[in-house]
Design a protein around this motif. Structure first.
Motif, PDB file in Angstrom:
ATOM      1  N   ASP A 275       0.870  -1.177   0.000  1.00 42.28           N
ATOM      2  CA  ASP A 275       0.000   0.000   0.000  1.00 42.28           C
ATOM      3  C   ASP A 275       0.907   1.226   0.000  1.00 42.28           C
ATOM      4  O   ASP A 275       1.608   1.490   0.982  1.00 42.28           O
ATOM      5  CB  ASP A 275      -0.902  -0.016   1.237  1.00 42.28           C
ATOM      6  CG  ASP A 275      -1.941   1.093   1.216  1.00 42.28           C
ATOM      7  OD1 ASP A 275      -1.586   2.239   0.858  1.00 42.28           O
ATOM      8  OD2 ASP A 275      -3.105   0.828   1.565  1.00 42.28           O
ATOM      9  N   GLY A 276       0.891   1.983  -1.109  1.00 39.56           N
ATOM     10  CA  GLY A 276       1.788   3.126  -1.255  1.00 39.56           C
ATOM     11  C   GLY A 276       1.231   4.429  -0.731  1.00 39.56           C
ATOM     12  O   GLY A 276       1.838   5.476  -0.948  1.00 39.56           O
ATOM     13  N   SER A 277       0.090   4.391  -0.045  1.00 40.56           N
ATOM     14  CA  SER A 277      -0.521   5.637   0.421  1.00 40.56           C
ATOM     15  C   SER A 277       0.018   6.090   1.773  1.00 40.56           C
ATOM     16  O   SER A 277      -0.404   7.130   2.279  1.00 40.56           O
ATOM     17  CB  SER A 277      -2.041   5.464   0.519  1.00 40.56           C
ATOM     18  OG  SER A 277      -2.384   4.475   1.492  1.00 40.56           O
ATOM     19  N   THR A 278       0.910   5.310   2.378  1.00 41.59           N
ATOM     20  CA  THR A 278       1.408   5.630   3.715  1.00 41.59           C
ATOM     21  C   THR A 278       2.898   5.936   3.670  1.00 41.59           C
ATOM     22  O   THR A 278       3.579   5.680   2.682  1.00 41.59           O
ATOM     23  CB  THR A 278       1.164   4.456   4.674  1.00 41.59           C
ATOM     24  OG1 THR A 278       1.918   3.318   4.224  1.00 41.59           O
ATOM     25  CG2 THR A 278      -0.299   4.088   4.739  1.00 41.59           C
ATOM     26  N   THR A 279       3.407   6.491   4.773  1.00 43.08           N
ATOM     27  CA  THR A 279       4.842   6.751   4.921  1.00 43.08           C
ATOM     28  C   THR A 279       5.301   6.135   6.233  1.00 43.08           C
ATOM     29  O   THR A 279       4.894   6.587   7.296  1.00 43.08           O
ATOM     30  CB  THR A 279       5.134   8.261   4.960  1.00 43.08           C
ATOM     31  OG1 THR A 279       4.633   8.863   3.760  1.00 43.08           O
ATOM     32  CG2 THR A 279       6.622   8.521   5.065  1.00 43.08           C
ATOM     33  N   VAL A 312      12.918   8.858   6.121  1.00 46.60           N
ATOM     34  CA  VAL A 312      12.403   7.619   6.716  1.00 46.60           C
ATOM     35  C   VAL A 312      12.536   6.498   5.681  1.00 46.60           C
ATOM     36  O   VAL A 312      12.649   6.753   4.467  1.00 46.60           O
ATOM     37  CB  VAL A 312      10.933   7.767   7.149  1.00 46.60           C
ATOM     38  CG1 VAL A 312      10.795   8.810   8.236  1.00 46.60           C
ATOM     39  CG2 VAL A 312      10.049   8.098   5.958  1.00 46.60           C
ATOM     40  N   PRO A 313      12.566   5.241   6.101  1.00 43.76           N
ATOM     41  CA  PRO A 313      12.612   4.146   5.126  1.00 43.76           C
ATOM     42  C   PRO A 313      11.443   4.207   4.153  1.00 43.76           C
ATOM     43  O   PRO A 313      10.364   4.722   4.479  1.00 43.76           O
ATOM     44  CB  PRO A 313      12.550   2.892   6.006  1.00 43.76           C
ATOM     45  CG  PRO A 313      13.089   3.328   7.330  1.00 43.76           C
ATOM     46  CD  PRO A 313      12.644   4.754   7.487  1.00 43.76           C
ATOM     47  N   PHE A 441      16.160  10.708  11.467  1.00 45.37           N
ATOM     48  CA  PHE A 441      16.164   9.489  10.652  1.00 45.37           C
ATOM     49  C   PHE A 441      17.312   9.480   9.648  1.00 45.37           C
ATOM     50  O   PHE A 441      17.665   8.412   9.135  1.00 45.37           O
ATOM     51  CB  PHE A 441      14.821   9.319   9.937  1.00 45.37           C
ATOM     52  CG  PHE A 441      13.753   8.740  10.816  1.00 45.37           C
ATOM     53  CD1 PHE A 441      13.790   7.409  11.194  1.00 45.37           C
ATOM     54  CD2 PHE A 441      12.722   9.527  11.293  1.00 45.37           C
ATOM     55  CE1 PHE A 441      12.822   6.873  12.022  1.00 45.37           C
ATOM     56  CE2 PHE A 441      11.743   9.000  12.116  1.00 45.37           C
ATOM     57  CZ  PHE A 441      11.785   7.674  12.490  1.00 45.37           C
ATOM     58  N   ALA A 442      17.905  10.651   9.389  1.00 45.15           N
ATOM     59  CA  ALA A 442      19.099  10.666   8.530  1.00 45.15           C
ATOM     60  C   ALA A 442      20.283  10.021   9.224  1.00 45.15           C
ATOM     61  O   ALA A 442      21.237   9.589   8.557  1.00 45.15           O
ATOM     62  CB  ALA A 442      19.431  12.103   8.129  1.00 45.15           C
ATOM     63  N   THR A 443      20.241   9.938  10.550  1.00 44.52           N
ATOM     64  CA  THR A 443      21.375   9.379  11.308  1.00 44.52           C
ATOM     65  C   THR A 443      21.038   8.056  11.984  1.00 44.52           C
ATOM     66  O   THR A 443      21.894   7.506  12.682  1.00 44.52           O
ATOM     67  CB  THR A 443      21.813  10.377  12.398  1.00 44.52           C
ATOM     68  OG1 THR A 443      20.770  10.488  13.390  1.00 44.52           O
ATOM     69  CG2 THR A 443      22.103  11.738  11.803  1.00 44.52           C
ATOM     70  N   VAL A 444      19.817   7.545  11.787  1.00 43.58           N
ATOM     71  CA  VAL A 444      19.387   6.397  12.583  1.00 43.58           C
ATOM     72  C   VAL A 444      20.156   5.133  12.239  1.00 43.58           C
ATOM     73  O   VAL A 444      20.244   4.203  13.058  1.00 43.58           O
ATOM     74  CB  VAL A 444      17.868   6.179  12.417  1.00 43.58           C
ATOM     75  CG1 VAL A 444      17.563   5.523  11.076  1.00 43.58           C
ATOM     76  CG2 VAL A 444      17.301   5.339  13.557  1.00 43.58           C
ATOM     77  N   ARG A 445      20.733   5.081  11.054  1.00 44.76           N
ATOM     78  CA  ARG A 445      21.513   3.902  10.676  1.00 44.76           C
ATOM     79  C   ARG A 445      23.006   4.098  10.910  1.00 44.76           C
ATOM     80  O   ARG A 445      23.811   3.277  10.487  1.00 44.76           O
ATOM     81  CB  ARG A 445      21.265   3.542   9.206  1.00 44.76           C
ATOM     82  CG  ARG A 445      19.845   3.049   8.938  1.00 44.76           C
ATOM     83  CD  ARG A 445      19.646   2.663   7.499  1.00 44.76           C
ATOM     84  NE  ARG A 445      18.287   2.195   7.274  1.00 44.76           N
ATOM     85  CZ  ARG A 445      17.880   0.936   7.427  1.00 44.76           C
ATOM     86  NH1 ARG A 445      18.762   0.027   7.800  1.00 44.76           N
ATOM     87  NH2 ARG A 445      16.638   0.583   7.209  1.00 44.76           N
TER      88      ARG A 445
END
Length: 457
Positions: A275-279, A312-313, A441-445
């Protein structure tokens, strides 16, 4: 002069019931069928949450029930039936019958074998009907159930041969234990002798599909042994037993050669629907597309808070592999009975919390960095913001209370730092919070040597 015939003499003689009908409807045969039906039905009903909604899990559960319950029961019931003549002291009477020993044996053996196989198929029909409303991909494999039913029938015949050769009262329980041991062996590696155990096909879910002819070949192996034993015991020309024995050995060789190839990969297990309607987007495995609306609904709180957030992913993925760099793993919806039962998520708030934890938990180990405490506080604050959960809150309160009782000043300070970070995150405006989460989230990994890459709160 007209002769008078008595009316009773003029009436046609009543036809005697066929021996097969008598053997089927009288004695222990119908009770054996009822007992097997109840045993199999109870075993399936007690574990319905683990198979109802998956064709693969239903097939595997039915095959396991045939091996662990049907085969031992058939061997024991056959042995009890086979020793009937000696228990009733009817050996001499049977010997004086005009029917051949083979015909006598088949008359006694076939009804029990057929009703036990029929009882198993009735349970199969009930399980498939119970599963059908909750599945949306794939389908049952009738050859598996046919092979299992033939294996149960063949074991009943083998049991009757054993009962006639060894008419001991201990024979039925001994054979039942032997059948149960065979079921245990069948759970081992399918490339060894376990492949020869009756109803030895094992499926745990929708990741594999049985090769349709393998259950029939497995049944041929067991049926060939049963036919060889019957002919060697009761036929006038005992050499005819070599024919079914040869077929049985050929089936055994094919099963041993096939080994792990009896189950092939399910192509649907390597695909997903999204489902592509979410983030991020929400994807579920293509073996269970019916769970996609439920997953989207349960994760709506998390995805709504991430709407418009950068970095975010791309998606929650649901494949049997490690997530890619732009993906995060969806909490497992299968096997059934863990998170989902009959198309519904059992614990929606817990499932959403686990999904949020997967978003945050991808950070490498930062335990040795100077700023590790601040990083953990920020991660905890983000997790609480994405998925507030009462059960998690109760666990945290217990952890705080335990830290105070132990006098652990470091743990207590970490909890206070997380509370302050969460309060600051919750107090931010919507635009400001989205911007901060984008930097987070740019640094979460990543985990910089000093932890300075993670934005502060």
């Amino acid at each position: 002069m007209t002769a008078h015939v008595h009316p009773a003499a003029a009436a046609p003689a009543a036809r005697a019931p066929h021996p097969l009908r008598t053997e089927t409807l009288r004695g222990s045969t119908p009770w054996a069928a009822v007992a097997l039906l109840v045993a199999l039905g109870w075993a399936l009903a007690a574990t319905a949450a683990q198979w109802q909604g998956s064709w693969g899990a239903t097939t595997g559960r039915l095959s396991t029930a045939a091996a662990a319950i049907g085969v031992p029961f058939a061997l024991a019931a056959g042995a009890w039936r086979g020793g009937r003549e000696r228990r009733r002291r009817m050996t001499d009477l049977r010997a004086s019958s005009p029917r051949t020993p083979l015909a006598q044996f088949l008359t006694a053996a076939l009804p029990l074998a057929c009703v036990l196989a029929g009882a198993y198929l009735v349970v199969v029909a009930g399980a498939l009907l119970a599963c059908a409303p909750y599945v949306s991909a794939g389908g049952p494999v009738p050859a598996v159930f046919a092979g299992d039913a033939l294996s149960v029938a063949a074991c009943a015949v083998l049991g009757q041969v054993a009962g006639r050769v060894l008419p001991w009262r201990a024979a039925p329980p001994v054979l039942a234990v032997a059948g149960y041991v065979l079921a245990g062996v069948g759970t081992g590696s399918p490339s060894g002798p376990a492949a020869l155990a009756p109803a030895s096909l094992r499926l745990t879910g929708d990741d594999g599909l049985p090769v349709w002819w393998c259950p029939l070949v497995s049944a041929l192996f067991t049926a060939g042994l049963a036919a060889a034993a019957v002919l060697a015991r009761s036929a006038r020309r005992r050499g005819t037993a070599l024919l079914p024995l040869t077929a049985s050995l050929a089936a055994a060789a094919l099963l041993l050669h096939t080994g792990d190839g009896r189950v092939r990969d399910n192509p649907l297990a390597h695909r997903q629907v999204c489902d592509g309607s979410t983030t991020p987007h929400v994807c579920v495995n293509a073996t269970r597309p019916d769970l996609l609306p439920e997953a989207v609904r349960v994760l709506s709180g998390v995805t709504a808070r991430l709407q418009g957030v950068q970095n975010v992913p791309v998606r929650f993925e649901d494949l049997w592999r490690r997530p890619r760099a732009d993906e995060v793993e969806l909490p497992m919806l299968t096997p059934l009975g863990w998170w989902s039962v009959r198309g519904r998520v059992l614990d929606p708030r817990g499932y959403a919390w686990q999904a949020a934890l997967n978003l945050v938990q991808v950070r490498p180990e930062c335990g040795r960095t100077p700023d590790a405490g601040r990083v953990r506080a920020v991660d905890g604050a983000v997790l609480r913001w994405l998925a507030p959960r009462s059960v998690w809150r109760d666990d945290r309160e217990r952890s705080v209370r335990s830290a105070r009782e132990r006098g652990d000043a470091g743990a207590a300070a970490g909890f206070r730092a997380e509370d302050r970070a969460y309060a600051r995150l919750a107090a931010l405006g919507d635009d400001e919070r989205r911007a901060w989460l984008g930097r987070y989230f740019a640094t979460v990994r990543e985990c910089s040597p000093d932890g300075s890459g993670v934005p502060s709160l």
